[in-house]
Scaffold this motif. Structure first.
Motif, PDB file in Angstrom:
ATOM      1  N   HIS A 104       0.818  -1.212   0.000  1.00 58.30           N
ATOM      2  CA  HIS A 104       0.000   0.000   0.000  1.00 58.30           C
ATOM      3  C   HIS A 104       0.854   1.266   0.000  1.00 58.30           C
ATOM      4  N   ASP A 105       1.940   1.250   0.739  1.00 54.79           N
ATOM      5  CA  ASP A 105       2.763   2.448   0.858  1.00 54.79           C
ATOM      6  C   ASP A 105       3.692   2.663  -0.335  1.00 54.79           C
ATOM      7  N   GLY A 106       3.574   1.782  -1.330  1.00 55.79           N
ATOM      8  CA  GLY A 106       4.349   1.976  -2.560  1.00 55.79           C
ATOM      9  C   GLY A 106       5.782   1.471  -2.483  1.00 55.79           C
ATOM     10  N   TYR A 107       6.139   0.782  -1.375  1.00 56.96           N
ATOM     11  CA  TYR A 107       7.506   0.262  -1.260  1.00 56.96           C
ATOM     12  C   TYR A 107       7.770  -0.840  -2.287  1.00 56.96           C
ATOM     13  N   PHE A 108       6.717  -1.598  -2.598  1.00 58.20           N
ATOM     14  CA  PHE A 108       6.881  -2.699  -3.543  1.00 58.20           C
ATOM     15  C   PHE A 108       7.353  -2.190  -4.903  1.00 58.20           C
ATOM     16  N   GLU A 109       6.714  -1.129  -5.400  1.00 54.09           N
ATOM     17  CA  GLU A 109       7.087  -0.557  -6.698  1.00 54.09           C
ATOM     18  C   GLU A 109       8.566  -0.146  -6.699  1.00 54.09           C
ATOM     19  N   LYS A 110       8.961   0.522  -5.635  1.00 55.77           N
ATOM     20  CA  LYS A 110      10.345   0.991  -5.544  1.00 55.77           C
ATOM     21  C   LYS A 110      11.311  -0.186  -5.510  1.00 55.77           C
ATOM     22  N   TYR A 111      10.938  -1.177  -4.694  1.00 57.88           N
ATOM     23  CA  TYR A 111      11.792  -2.350  -4.528  1.00 57.88           C
ATOM     24  C   TYR A 111      11.912  -3.106  -5.847  1.00 57.88           C
ATOM     25  N   LEU A 112      10.789  -3.237  -6.519  1.00 58.89           N
ATOM     26  CA  LEU A 112      10.754  -3.978  -7.771  1.00 58.89           C
ATOM     27  C   LEU A 112      11.677  -3.329  -8.797  1.00 58.89           C
TER      28      LEU A 112
END
Lengths: 482, 482
Positions: A370-378
């Protein structure tokens, strides 16, 4: 007496003292009604605070191990430690054939063991050096402060509602019609598939899949007693003519397909073939289990929608996936996205077998997404893996005398050698030189693939990738020269 | 165009912008090769920063949804959104009978629903108001700082080593001979039992257990197609004469017993009976699955060792438990403690079905236990539950015209009414007055128990406990007067 008490670790002292007495009582070194030293005496004797002794005694009394008489002190309670005649069952004889088969098919037990210092191409798990620990901790603390009591208590069999909603939206963004769909959260991909097999295995007991295919899936098919019908892979996906022939000749309970970064070949099924697959299976009314494995790890090329997108409002595709291979495999969270009615049935199976998936895992994963960390990590991970991918591909072509190499992205490559080469023999030689990989035969439905192997590069550094592939190539060349 | 873009939640803005474009492209509102507004234009139009637009465009390009031409701008990529003919499978017809049975036996679906404001005696889950959130957070942060990379990556099927060692020690403190034992960590008690049933169900397909018994276990027995042989409960545990008679007459794959706070009766099997049970099952060489359910919740009375302690160095007792009912049910962690050889076989089953239990859950639980928070929490919880227990017991005896009440501790009581009373009818009346409980028949192996019910008091406050029990009593008295 009591002078053999020693602090053995960094647990609270009163607990270690309690454990010490428990052991003494259980082993019969302290007898029923025997008087224990006073708290003052013991504290002096063992050089621990009197409070420590008081707490330990109070706990022992709570557990019924000692009793107190006012003004007289503490005494050992009645503890029945009588042992019954010891019998030895032969468990190998007691467990059923499914269990013996699970052991036989267990690659972790019978596969080649990786040893420290070796270059291992076995794993297709994420590189832990990439783990985004700080944001993970942040996500945990955020979620705990929002609803810690919900995170720690029982949840629903279907899953943690905010995560389900997030994933529905996430999948809708892949063009999937979610209006008649629902999600069941599972303990990773593996439990999801196991539940599906437990529910869908019915009349024919026969399934159709790509050959080779994901060995964990293959293992589960076998444990469920299914007859596995494997279809050859072409460079753009499954051989559709063979599929048509098979469907026209026999009945199947369902199909299992991995359209993107197919495991083990790494082949991405083309858009045209996806359409053909959908038409064909719809015609024969056979459900498809679509394994969304690592769909996120596309490094280049045009957009590709899941089969479930092509299904539109149809209900015959069951999509199953997890972020484990990309994000945090230690969290066991996967999901099944399928027709609402099917999820309704599967929900009871899930509840019967594991009640629900860890709310903690689901809640932290939700917050992280939800906090958008996944997008950054990806983005970060993709950049690293892409480089490793290109390096591996180039090195394989340069050093290994191969017949065919496949893998359009993802975390592994699949290599086919000349027919006469046996990759298990090759593996033995490479093992001696400190390099291991996955022999390809474990992925085949019909015992073929003896001349193939899978190379997972995600957890290796660039230097080891090149050195490892060079060693495999050199070893193979030596063999060929013989 | 683009003026229908709205921020809908608190996720990062660039992700919401990306989603917006994804949707437009997927739905065909933006066509292949169509030019997108420049980042500068869009940023102005939507009042978002130019960086936001740049990031969204970059992500869309990465996913193959748009493409950039240097000096010309961004264009919509090729996206195949062709839908194949939609088909509708009848899932009820496609799933097998085991699935339909799981649905039928699913109490969450078919039981009486609790509604907000009601006094519910259904649950025997812990009271979330007792949750020790601060120390839980502390345990998480401690473990993450020690080995966050291990916590987040793949673990072993058997479980997280520090937790296994902790539990081995913990069980040794109960007097268990652990020298020939090992532990398998499972997704709670339920997965543990399911794996055991999957492995031990063999020749006879028949099992022996207390009657009534834990309904989740009973459900799993039925889903595994087992013939369940239930034995009546006396006040000190299972009727041993009936057991002897049954064992002499038929073959059994295993026994399932809950010696402490038996679910649902709350009866604690006496020490003398434990010895008799062990002797009898040893004589017939039948393995015992011992459910350690809530063993920790003893409020008074002398010490009682698990059956596994009585087994000494024998290997015929399989102990299965979890802290879920006391600690944090949201974490799905249970364990099987049994003979090393059996654990060796079960390990492969576990790996085949769920790879391993969440390392995060195991690691945080380990740290929480290790740091002594569990002992502290248990003391606090026991004090609260003990008070509720005594209050409930007293209120039941005072208000309910009962025939028999059992429960020596734990989180629930079991009540038997006169034979002619049907507790499902009683439940309907009570439901109208805002009180629900668990009708006892679901716990019986043979359809009996129509005049019994279970009262779980753990999650209710004292006022509601008294009021609820009074309402049940009043309702019952009204019925009896009719």
């Amino acid at each position: 007496m009591f002078n053999d008490f020693k602090l053995t670790d960094n647990r609270p002292v009163y607990i270690q003292l309690k454990d010490y007495f428990k052991k003494m009582i259980m082993k019969g070194h302290l007898l029923e009604d025997q008087k224990l030293p006073s708290t003052r005496e013991l504290s002096k004797l063992l050089s621990v605070s009197r409070n420590t002794v008081l707490t330990a005694y109070a706990d022992l009394e709570q557990e019924g191990l000692i009793y107190a008489i006012k003004g007289k002190g503490n005494f050992v309670g009645k503890v029945d430690v009588s042992k019954t005649p010891s019998i030895k069952l032969d468990w190998k004889e007691k467990v059923n054939t499914a269990t013996l088969l699970a052991d036989e098919l267990d690659l972790m037990k019978h596969g080649v063991r990786w040893e420290k210092g070796m270059i291992s191409f076995n794993s297709i798990a994420p590189d832990e050096k990439l783990f985004d620990m700080e944001n993970f901790k942040r996500a945990f603390l955020t979620r705990m402060s929002i609803e810690g009591d919900i995170v720690l208590n029982y949840g629903y069999a279907k899953g943690y509602k905010p995560l389900i909603n997030y994933l529905l939206h996430y999948m809708e963004m892949k063009g999937i019609d979610i209006s008649n769909k629902d999600i069941l959260i599972t303990n990773g991909f593996t439990e999801g598939l196991d539940i599906l097999l437990s529910s869908l295995t019915k009349k024919s007991g026969r399934i159709i899949c790509e050959n080779p295919t994901h060995h964990t899936a293959l293992k589960l098919f076998r444990l469920h007693g299914l007859e596995v019908h494997g279809i050859d892979m072409k460079d753009d996906g499954i051989d559709i003519d063979q599929v048509e022939k098979s469907l026209s000749q026999a009945d199947f309970d369902f199909a299992y397909l991995i359209p993107s970064y197919h495991n083990p070949t790494g082949i991405v099924t083309s858009s045209e073939k996806r359409t053909k697959i959908m038409k064909l299976f719809s015609k024969y009314q056979i459900p498809i289990i679509e394994d969304g494995f690592n769909e996120e790890l596309r490094y280049s090329g045009s957009h590709l929608a899941p089969l479930l997108t092509f299904a539109g409002s149809g209900n015959n595709v069951i999509y199953i996936s997890s972020f484990s291979k990309i994000l945090f495999p230690g969290l066991r969270v996967g999901w099944i996205l399928a027709d609402k009615e099917l999820i309704h049935w599967l929900e009871s199976m899930k509840r019967a077998r594991t009640i629900h998936t860890s709310t903690l895992d689901q809640a932290v994963l939700f917050q992280y997404l939800h906090d958008g960390y996944f997008e950054k990590y990806l983005k970060k991970a993709k950049a690293v893996y892409k480089k490793k991918y290109e390096l591996s591909l180039q090195a394989c072509n340069q050093y290994i005398p191969l017949k065919r190499i496949t893998g359009d992205g993802g975390l592994h490559l699949f290599i086919e050698l000349e027919k006469e080469i046996n990759t298990r023999t090759l593996l033995k030689k490479c093992y001696e030189k400190g390099v291991v990989f996955s022999p390809g035969d474990v992925f085949y439905t019909d015992g073929r693939g003896g001349n193939t192997f899978r190379l997972g590069f995600s957890r290796l550094n660039e230097e080891d990738i090149i050195q490892g592939i060079r060693i495999i190539g050199d070893t193979l060349n030596e063999e060929l020269e013989k």
